[in-house]
Design a protein around this motif. Structure first.
Motif, short mmCIF file in Angstrom:
data_model
loop_
_atom_site.label_atom_id
_atom_site.label_comp_id
_atom_site.label_asym_id
_atom_site.label_seq_id
_atom_site.Cartn_x
_atom_site.Cartn_y
_atom_site.Cartn_z
N LYS A 50 -2.25 126.69 38.82
CA LYS A 50 -1.40 127.65 38.51
C LYS A 50 -1.07 128.14 37.17
N PRO A 51 -1.11 129.36 36.74
CA PRO A 51 -0.75 129.69 35.34
C PRO A 51 0.41 128.97 34.84
N ALA A 52 0.14 128.63 33.70
CA ALA A 52 1.15 127.68 32.88
C ALA A 52 2.44 128.64 32.62
N ASN A 53 3.68 128.22 32.58
CA ASN A 53 4.79 128.98 32.05
C ASN A 53 4.71 129.02 30.40
N ARG A 54 5.88 129.67 30.06
CA ARG A 54 5.83 129.85 28.46
C ARG A 54 5.66 128.62 27.82
N GLN A 55 6.27 127.50 28.41
CA GLN A 55 6.67 126.19 27.75
C GLN A 55 5.02 125.86 26.98
N TYR A 56 3.81 126.23 27.65
CA TYR A 56 2.66 125.71 27.28
C TYR A 56 1.98 126.80 26.52
N MET A 57 2.56 127.93 26.15
CA MET A 57 1.92 128.84 25.69
C MET A 57 1.46 128.88 24.21
N PHE A 65 -3.99 126.86 32.51
CA PHE A 65 -3.46 126.71 33.89
C PHE A 65 -3.12 124.83 33.94
N LEU A 66 -2.29 124.74 34.86
CA LEU A 66 -1.63 123.42 35.37
C LEU A 66 -2.18 123.00 36.51
N TYR A 67 -2.41 121.66 36.72
CA TYR A 67 -2.98 121.24 37.83
C TYR A 67 -2.17 120.14 38.46
N LYS A 68 -2.50 120.00 39.79
CA LYS A 68 -1.89 118.78 40.49
C LYS A 68 -2.71 118.55 41.73
N TYR A 69 -2.74 117.31 42.40
CA TYR A 69 -3.32 117.15 43.67
C TYR A 69 -3.03 117.80 44.92
N GLU A 70 -3.83 118.28 45.36
CA GLU A 70 -3.36 118.96 46.70
C GLU A 70 -2.99 117.96 47.91
N ASP A 71 -1.63 118.06 48.38
CA ASP A 71 -1.36 116.89 49.32
C ASP A 71 -1.76 117.13 50.58
#
Length: 71
Positions: A50-57, A65-71
């Protein structure tokens, strides 16, 4: 460094959204290798992103983007 190592790491961090930089730092692997692995995993629909929020900008990236494993 391959896709499997990145996928395994994301599975260990179950439920957490992580940036490519965070993954690279934790695995002690160059960011370029991590990005290539994430790109392949994204194309294979093996991970969520998903697109990152402002904390990462503050990284100065337009498409970050932020990533995680698909459950």
């Amino acid at each position: 460094m391959g896709q499997q190592e990145v996928s395994d790491f994301l599975q260990l961090k179950e439920g957490e959204w992580l940036s490519s930089k965070e993954i690279a730092e934790n695995l002690d692997i160059p960011i370029k290798a991590i990005r290539e692995s994430l790109k392949r995993l994204r194309k294979g629909n093996r991970i969520l992103y998903k697109p990152a929020n402002r904390q990462y900008m503050d990284y100065g990236k337009r498409h970050f983007f932020l990533y995680k494993y698909e459950d």
